[in-house]
Design a protein around this motif. Structure first.
Motif, mmCIF file in Angstrom:
data_model
loop_
_atom_site.group_PDB
_atom_site.id
_atom_site.type_symbol
_atom_site.label_atom_id
_atom_site.label_comp_id
_atom_site.label_asym_id
_atom_site.label_seq_id
_atom_site.Cartn_x
_atom_site.Cartn_y
_atom_site.Cartn_z
ATOM 1 N N ILE A 83 5.569 -9.323 -13.072
ATOM 2 C CA ILE A 83 5.813 -7.919 -13.235
ATOM 3 C C ILE A 83 4.907 -6.838 -12.624
ATOM 4 O O ILE A 83 5.238 -5.946 -11.927
ATOM 5 C CB ILE A 83 5.519 -7.515 -14.699
ATOM 6 C CG1 ILE A 83 6.872 -8.037 -15.519
ATOM 7 C CG2 ILE A 83 5.469 -5.997 -15.163
ATOM 8 C CD1 ILE A 83 6.561 -8.001 -17.091
ATOM 9 N N LEU A 84 3.767 -7.462 -12.538
ATOM 10 C CA LEU A 84 2.484 -6.610 -11.721
ATOM 11 C C LEU A 84 2.791 -6.743 -10.155
ATOM 12 O O LEU A 84 2.900 -5.779 -9.617
ATOM 13 C CB LEU A 84 1.310 -7.326 -11.962
ATOM 14 C CG LEU A 84 0.563 -6.982 -13.226
ATOM 15 C CD1 LEU A 84 -0.518 -8.142 -13.637
ATOM 16 C CD2 LEU A 84 0.119 -6.023 -13.285
ATOM 17 N N PHE A 85 3.269 -7.802 -9.594
ATOM 18 C CA PHE A 85 3.747 -7.839 -8.242
ATOM 19 C C PHE A 85 4.777 -7.062 -7.901
ATOM 20 O O PHE A 85 4.534 -6.378 -6.805
ATOM 21 C CB PHE A 85 4.069 -9.382 -7.814
ATOM 22 C CG PHE A 85 2.640 -10.117 -7.608
ATOM 23 C CD1 PHE A 85 2.832 -11.439 -7.269
ATOM 24 C CD2 PHE A 85 1.749 -9.661 -7.975
ATOM 25 C CE1 PHE A 85 1.568 -12.342 -7.222
ATOM 26 C CE2 PHE A 85 0.292 -10.547 -7.972
ATOM 27 C CZ PHE A 85 0.473 -11.813 -7.478
ATOM 28 N N GLN A 86 5.810 -6.900 -8.854
ATOM 29 C CA GLN A 86 6.983 -6.184 -8.394
ATOM 30 C C GLN A 86 6.714 -4.618 -8.422
ATOM 31 O O GLN A 86 7.146 -3.888 -7.604
ATOM 32 C CB GLN A 86 7.873 -6.358 -9.839
ATOM 33 C CG GLN A 86 9.228 -5.525 -9.530
ATOM 34 C CD GLN A 86 10.264 -5.672 -10.590
ATOM 35 O OE1 GLN A 86 10.732 -6.822 -10.720
ATOM 36 N NE2 GLN A 86 10.143 -4.958 -11.494
ATOM 37 N N LYS A 87 5.463 -4.334 -9.239
ATOM 38 C CA LYS A 87 5.204 -3.012 -9.236
ATOM 39 C C LYS A 87 4.345 -2.559 -8.087
ATOM 40 O O LYS A 87 4.547 -1.432 -7.478
ATOM 41 C CB LYS A 87 4.077 -2.797 -10.432
ATOM 42 C CG LYS A 87 3.490 -1.453 -10.648
ATOM 43 C CD LYS A 87 2.407 -1.314 -11.744
ATOM 44 C CE LYS A 87 1.607 -0.154 -11.771
ATOM 45 N NZ LYS A 87 0.744 -0.147 -12.995
ATOM 46 N N HIS A 88 3.678 -3.427 -7.338
ATOM 47 C CA HIS A 88 2.756 -3.287 -6.231
ATOM 48 C C HIS A 88 3.627 -3.617 -4.761
ATOM 49 O O HIS A 88 2.975 -3.529 -4.005
ATOM 50 C CB HIS A 88 1.382 -3.704 -6.565
ATOM 51 C CG HIS A 88 0.760 -3.220 -7.502
ATOM 52 N ND1 HIS A 88 0.384 -1.814 -7.532
ATOM 53 C CD2 HIS A 88 0.397 -3.625 -8.863
ATOM 54 C CE1 HIS A 88 -0.211 -1.555 -8.937
ATOM 55 N NE2 HIS A 88 -0.142 -2.735 -9.707
ATOM 56 N N ARG A 89 4.856 -4.294 -5.096
ATOM 57 C CA ARG A 89 5.426 -4.703 -3.797
ATOM 58 C C ARG A 89 5.404 -3.694 -2.567
ATOM 59 O O ARG A 89 5.387 -3.740 -1.501
ATOM 60 C CB ARG A 89 6.778 -5.214 -4.262
ATOM 61 C CG ARG A 89 7.246 -6.091 -3.138
ATOM 62 C CD ARG A 89 6.746 -7.452 -2.856
ATOM 63 N NE ARG A 89 7.035 -8.295 -4.140
ATOM 64 C CZ ARG A 89 6.412 -9.585 -4.186
ATOM 65 N NH1 ARG A 89 5.801 -10.041 -3.012
ATOM 66 N NH2 ARG A 89 6.697 -10.355 -5.369
ATOM 67 N N THR A 91 3.451 -1.559 -1.737
ATOM 68 C CA THR A 91 2.343 -1.326 -0.941
ATOM 69 C C THR A 91 2.087 -2.298 0.103
ATOM 70 O O THR A 91 1.316 -2.234 0.765
ATOM 71 C CB THR A 91 1.209 -1.102 -1.949
ATOM 72 O OG1 THR A 91 1.604 -0.707 -2.942
ATOM 73 C CG2 THR A 91 0.199 -0.503 -1.211
ATOM 74 N N GLU A 92 2.904 -3.300 0.334
ATOM 75 C CA GLU A 92 2.772 -4.443 0.995
ATOM 76 C C GLU A 92 2.674 -4.190 2.544
ATOM 77 O O GLU A 92 1.885 -4.671 3.387
ATOM 78 C CB GLU A 92 3.631 -5.691 0.810
ATOM 79 C CG GLU A 92 3.219 -6.850 0.393
ATOM 80 C CD GLU A 92 4.271 -7.785 0.086
ATOM 81 O OE1 GLU A 92 5.708 -7.714 -0.116
ATOM 82 O OE2 GLU A 92 3.658 -8.903 -0.033
ATOM 83 N N LYS A 145 1.239 -1.663 3.902
ATOM 84 C CA LYS A 145 0.031 -1.090 4.144
ATOM 85 C C LYS A 145 -0.945 -2.238 4.054
ATOM 86 O O LYS A 145 -1.917 -2.194 4.662
ATOM 87 C CB LYS A 145 -0.397 0.115 3.044
ATOM 88 C CG LYS A 145 0.437 1.417 3.296
ATOM 89 C CD LYS A 145 0.061 2.075 2.136
ATOM 90 C CE LYS A 145 0.928 3.563 2.084
ATOM 91 N NZ LYS A 145 0.598 4.873 1.152
ATOM 92 N N LEU A 146 -0.683 -2.997 3.093
ATOM 93 C CA LEU A 146 -1.634 -4.172 3.213
ATOM 94 C C LEU A 146 -1.496 -5.021 4.380
ATOM 95 O O LEU A 146 -2.559 -5.618 4.810
ATOM 96 C CB LEU A 146 -1.207 -5.171 1.938
ATOM 97 C CG LEU A 146 -1.613 -4.664 0.583
ATOM 98 C CD1 LEU A 146 -0.897 -5.423 -0.524
ATOM 99 C CD2 LEU A 146 -3.115 -4.513 0.193
#
Lengths: 140, 184
Positions: A7-13, A15-16, A18-19
């Protein structure tokens, strides 16, 4: 169903991108400069070797051998020349000095122009007009 | 997985750029997720992750055990989050909570984080729950779920002791349990 991690990774995917850009920037700036310079120089030399020298190794080896011979001959010649200059005593005067200088000139000329320079120094035979073709007889 | 990471860390110590790239790829999303959920600001989170990577490259020599690279990296990021809070005068948010329940009987750090599954309708509530938690409890829960760190590792990362971590984990999981029971 998902785990909390998913769930957390899906939320922040989102931004990848930029990462990824940030990661590349860190690697570019933070690796030791010497390491990067060493790798760059090594890669350049390696590429030069692959594309330029390796396809024609025998030709490059032959050229190198010829240049070595020329260099060695040049060194030997320079040694002989300098030794000749050194062997002429400064105290010699008069005819002896003149002869020594003459010998040196001949030696230098031979080195520059090759052997057989004596023939070139000899006066060449210049054919003269035939006596049978004197102006008086030509008109006749 | 841990052995693979250890092998990559060994190469990274030798200055292998590809090894560093592998390590950063492995940890960039988990690290960012952790930092963002603590800091709640995208640009500041990106900056913290970048500074963490930079510190890792410059100070890898201070890491004694290659197997602890992950917890070491999260520890750096955690300290930067705390520094950010101090600069923002939000230090009180990271102080010990007012009430700490006794956990001698109920101390339970068991349970595989990967076995906890949430339905789609529970996902949003889980994220809201994280937002509502105090940062100390939130940090412990995040480290537990994101990287499945052990009790001792979380204690090292957050600069506390195992007892404090247990207490915070107990509080956080109780809140989560209430959420799940509520939906059932």
């Amino acid at each position: 169903m998902k785990t909390p991690r998913e769930i957390l990774f899906q939320k922040h995917r989102a931004t990848e991108d930029k990462l990824n850009a940030m990661r590349k920037e860190v690697l570019m700036t933070e690796l030791p400069p010497a390491e990067k310079a060493h790798l760059t120089l090594f890669n350049s030399l390696h590429q030069l070797w692959i594309h330029l020298f390796q396809p024609s190794r025998r030709i490059w080896a032959g050229l190198a051998a010829v240049w070595l011979v020329i260099l060695a001959a040049n060194v030997v010649t320079q040694e002989e020349t300098s030794s000749n200059y050194v062997s002429v005593p400064a105290q010699k005067q008069g005819p002896e000095l003149h002869m020594a200088l003459q010998e040196q000139r001949e030696l230098v000329a031979e080195l520059i122009h090759g052997p057989g320079r004596e023939e070139a120094d000899r006066p060449h035979y210049v054919p003269r007009p035939s006596s049978r073709r004197s102006p008086e007889t030509r008109c006749a | 997985m841990a052995d693979q990471t250890t092998a990559i860390v060994v190469k990274a110590r030798a200055g292998d750029a590809a090894a560093w790239d592998q390590l950063f790829r492995r940890y960039q999303l988990p690290l960012y997720s952790y930092v963002y959920e603590l800091v709640r600001h995208e640009q500041e989170s990106l900056d913290i992750v970048q500074e963490t990577f930079i510190n890792a490259v410059r100070h890898l020599g201070s890491l004694r055990d290659d197997q602890k690279f992950g917890s070491w990296l999260f520890g750096i990021a955690h300290q930067k989050c705390v520094q950010l809070w101090r600069r923002q005068n939000r230090r009180r948010l990271f102080e010990e909570p007012q009430e700490e329940e006794a956990i001698e009987q109920e101390a339970s750090f068991d349970g595989d984080p990967s076995e906890l599954l949430l339905r789609k309708e529970q996902e949003e509530q889980f994220l809201q729950l994280l937002e509502q938690l105090e940062p100390p409890h939130r940090a412990v829960l995040l480290l537990h779920f994101i990287e499945e760190f052990s009790l001792e590792q979380i204690a090292e990362i957050t600069g506390t002791n195992a007892g404090t971590v247990k207490s915070r984990m107990h509080y956080a999981k109780r809140a989560l349990r209430k959420l799940l029971e509520k939906e059932q």
